[in-house]
Design a protein around this motif. Structure first.
Motif, mmCIF file in Angstrom:
data_model
loop_
_atom_site.group_PDB
_atom_site.id
_atom_site.type_symbol
_atom_site.label_atom_id
_atom_site.label_comp_id
_atom_site.label_asym_id
_atom_site.label_seq_id
_atom_site.Cartn_x
_atom_site.Cartn_y
_atom_site.Cartn_z
ATOM 1 N N LEU A 189 0.860 -1.182 0.000
ATOM 2 C CA LEU A 189 0.000 0.000 0.000
ATOM 3 C C LEU A 189 0.896 1.230 0.000
ATOM 4 O O LEU A 189 1.873 1.299 0.750
ATOM 5 N N GLN A 190 0.577 2.197 -0.865
ATOM 6 C CA GLN A 190 1.285 3.474 -0.851
ATOM 7 C C GLN A 190 0.475 4.444 -0.010
ATOM 8 O O GLN A 190 -0.732 4.588 -0.201
ATOM 9 N N VAL A 191 1.135 5.106 0.923
ATOM 10 C CA VAL A 191 0.443 5.928 1.910
ATOM 11 C C VAL A 191 1.041 7.329 1.918
ATOM 12 O O VAL A 191 2.263 7.503 1.841
ATOM 13 N N VAL A 231 -4.327 6.230 2.214
ATOM 14 C CA VAL A 231 -3.817 5.287 1.231
ATOM 15 C C VAL A 231 -4.028 5.898 -0.150
ATOM 16 O O VAL A 231 -5.142 6.310 -0.488
ATOM 17 N N ASP A 233 -2.505 4.371 -3.101
ATOM 18 C CA ASP A 233 -2.411 3.361 -4.157
ATOM 19 C C ASP A 233 -2.267 1.987 -3.511
ATOM 20 O O ASP A 233 -1.861 1.869 -2.352
ATOM 21 N N ALA A 234 -2.609 0.960 -4.260
ATOM 22 C CA ALA A 234 -2.490 -0.418 -3.787
ATOM 23 C C ALA A 234 -2.200 -1.311 -4.977
ATOM 24 O O ALA A 234 -2.783 -1.127 -6.051
ATOM 25 N N ALA A 238 -2.072 -6.629 -2.844
ATOM 26 C CA ALA A 238 -2.738 -6.008 -1.705
ATOM 27 C C ALA A 238 -4.259 -6.129 -1.834
ATOM 28 O O ALA A 238 -4.960 -6.394 -0.845
ATOM 29 N N ALA A 247 -8.965 -0.928 -6.533
ATOM 30 C CA ALA A 247 -8.212 -0.080 -5.611
ATOM 31 C C ALA A 247 -9.066 1.052 -5.058
ATOM 32 O O ALA A 247 -8.732 1.630 -4.019
ATOM 33 N N VAL A 250 -9.936 0.854 -1.355
ATOM 34 C CA VAL A 250 -8.949 1.036 -0.295
ATOM 35 C C VAL A 250 -8.334 2.424 -0.291
ATOM 36 O O VAL A 250 -7.721 2.820 0.706
ATOM 37 N N VAL A 254 -6.402 5.472 6.049
ATOM 38 C CA VAL A 254 -5.663 4.240 6.352
ATOM 39 C C VAL A 254 -6.265 3.512 7.549
ATOM 40 O O VAL A 254 -5.777 2.453 7.960
#
Length: 565
Positions: A189-191, A231, A233-234, A238, A247, A250, A254
């Protein structure tokens, strides 16, 4: 955008561009307006006519990421100089940039700043601030209006260029990176955690140094942090772990990551606040389709000059692995218990002898006591003395039964600080009869003031009894066995059994601890394998060798209590 009149006045490095013609793809003199002094300043003209409603409809205090992206999507690029074309323009002529929405050219991590400045300049307020993006490092962006053209704004950007490639080359590079991340076999996951920066700064200004204690006292800060960290990107893995197909499910707060493990969120925040590069722990994760999974969470925090809006969360689903580990430990426990029961079977005669001794004493003392009581003048003092002996023998018999039951019963391992010499004496109680009936000479050299070891009493007794029984069977009758405990040079405590038997055949030395390997006609071959697994589980080592003076020597080493796992 052609045909909308002359562009606004633009002045840079004492050069005036007032009254210059608008960009036209067919104009052969198109570059004459765009050549600048090369100091790194870039200029754009923005048309905000289609964004007026968004600017007017939202108050300063309620602006969001979604508002910024919608606003800049409605703002069109009306013109640009050479520096702007190089930094943000697509490959090719100027006409491919002019008329495009700002979101098509400006890096997404800078949308919020630019949207705020556009809104301020449109309202006639000063609009300038320092920014850092993937292309510009510590640059100054200024947005100004033109009273003669209220729907046109001028954007200037000056400062150090962080990346000399154009935005489109950077975007292509990032797209390759995203494609790679998207198809990796690990859940990522990109946060965006940039919203935590002002919170951390405020806490440090208040003198907070132990954020763990602070979050324990004010848990609402952690709850708010879970809501504002987003979040962005995923990857495919994920989505699979989280039980969603898109995506879109999500992307956003977060909070869902920590809903089943709220304390984990506090520890993640603490690691970020303390400046850690990464943080890892095993936690519970509630998926979107309702499953509760065990995952190994790894958070990688960015540090300057990396993009501070990109933290990476790795979610390794280890549920099945943990279940397999539990099953393996259960099988190992059953295996160990089977070995203990097998060992007790070999000691059945000795155990019966050990129990019969106190029982015989009980009978003898009871009969004698009855005779003293049957006299014309009963001797009560003697009867009381004999009754005390009966009670003592009964306790002795009970202790023997308890030891046997402890050795045979299913039980979970219990680690405690133990004196190895005492464990040795307890183990000898099981084999004393075997030693006596075979007239084996037992000598002991037990070290004094040994440090304690951390272990399970019954399991260590099992190891010692097994090793002594092997020595008994090796020496036969009237042999010699030596037991020794001593400090180990590597911060441990060692136990050694040396017998006077024939030793171990060289071809068997490498196989002696293998499961089901035995040289005995009636052996099963699990005793030494279990000994090895128990010692290994205690963080120790065990080995076998032939002694230079003859016979075999088995030796294990356990770490001292403060160093044991």
């Amino acid at each position: 955008m052609a045909g909308q009149g002359p562009p606004p006045d633009m002045t840079e490095a004492s050069r005036s561009f007032a009254g210059a013609e608008r960009a036209d793809p067919a104009d052969p003199g198109i570059d004459r307006l765009r050549e600048i002094d090369g100091d790194g300043t870039a200029w754009w003209a923005l048309d905000i006519s289609d964004a007026r409603a968004l600017i007017a409809a939202v108050d300063d205090g309620t602006r969001s990421v979604e508002w910024a992206s919608a606003l800049l999507a409605a703002v069109r690029i009306a013109d640009a100089d050479q520096n702007a074309l190089h930094a943000l323009g697509p490959l090719g002529a100027r006409w491919r940039m002019v008329g495009q929405p700002v979101t098509a050219c400006w890096p997404s991590e800078g949308w919020g700043d630019l949207a705020e400045l556009v809104a301020a300049a449109a309202a006639g307020r000063p609009a300038s601030r320092r920014i850092s993006t993937s292309l510009f490092d510590d640059a100054t962006i200024t947005v100004s209006g033109n009273p003669a053209r209220p729907d046109m704004l001028i954007v200037s950007l000056g400062g150090r260029v962080a990346d000399h490639r154009s935005f489109w080359l950077v975007r292509a590079s990032e797209q390759r990176y995203r494609s790679l991340i998207h198809h990796l076999p690990w859940a990522l996951l990109q946060v965006d955690a940039t919203a935590m920066a002002p919170i951390f700064e405020a806490l440090r200004c208040r003198g907070v140094t132990d954020i763990g204690a602070f979050l324990a006292a004010e848990p609402e800060v952690a709850l708010r942090s879970r809501d504002i960290v987003r979040v962005t990107d995923a990857n495919l893995k994920a989505l699979q772990v989280l039980g969603v197909e898109s995506a879109d499910r999500v992307i956003g707060s977060v909070d869902f990551v920590f809903s089943a493990s709220p304390e984990t969120a506090k520890r993640v925040i603490k690691a970020h606040f303390d400046g850690a590069r990464s943080y890892t722990e095993v936690m519970k994760l509630r998926t979107f389709d309702g499953r509760l999974r065990d995952v190994a969470l790894t958070v990688t925090y960015p540090t300057p000059p990396e993009r501070l809006d990109v933290s990476m969360l790795s979610l390794d689903d280890i549920t099945d692995r943990l279940r397999t580990d539990v099953q393996y430990r259960q099988l190992q426990a059953d295996y160990s218990r089977a070995a203990r029961i097998s060992m007790l079977g070999e000691l059945a005669t000795s155990i019966a002898h050990e129990v019969n001794q106190p029982l015989a004493a009980i009978v003898t003392n009871a009969e004698t006591s009855l005779r003293w009581l049957a006299r014309d003048e009963p001797n009560l003092a003697k009867a009381m003395q004999l009754t005390g002996r009966i009670a003592e023998s009964a306790r002795h018999a009970s202790d023997i039964v308890k030891r046997v039951r402890a050795m045979a019963a299913p039980r979970a391992a219990e680690r405690e600080a133990l004196e190895l010499n005492i464990v040795v004496f307890e183990a000898l109680a099981f084999v004393r009869h075997e030693l006596e009936t075979r007239a084996i000479d037992l000598s002991m050299r037990l070290g004094s003031s040994l440090p304690r070891v951390l272990g399970d009493r019954v399991q260590l007794q099992q190891v010692i009894v097994n090793l002594i029984l092997n020595a008994v069977q090796a020496v036969g009758t009237k042999g010699r066995i030596e037991l020794c405990t001593a400090p180990d040079p590597h911060d441990g405590v060692a136990f050694t059994v040396h017998d006077s038997g024939p030793g171990i055949a060289p071809e068997y030395l490498d196989r002696i601890f293998q499961s089901f390997f035995t040289t005995k006609d009636e052996g099963v071959g699990i005793g030494l394998a279990i000994c090895q697994s128990i010692i290994t589980a205690h963080g120790g080592t065990i080995g076998a060798a032939n002694h230079p003076d003859g016979g075999a020597r088995f030796r294990f080493v356990l770490p001292v209590a403060e160093r044991a796992p």
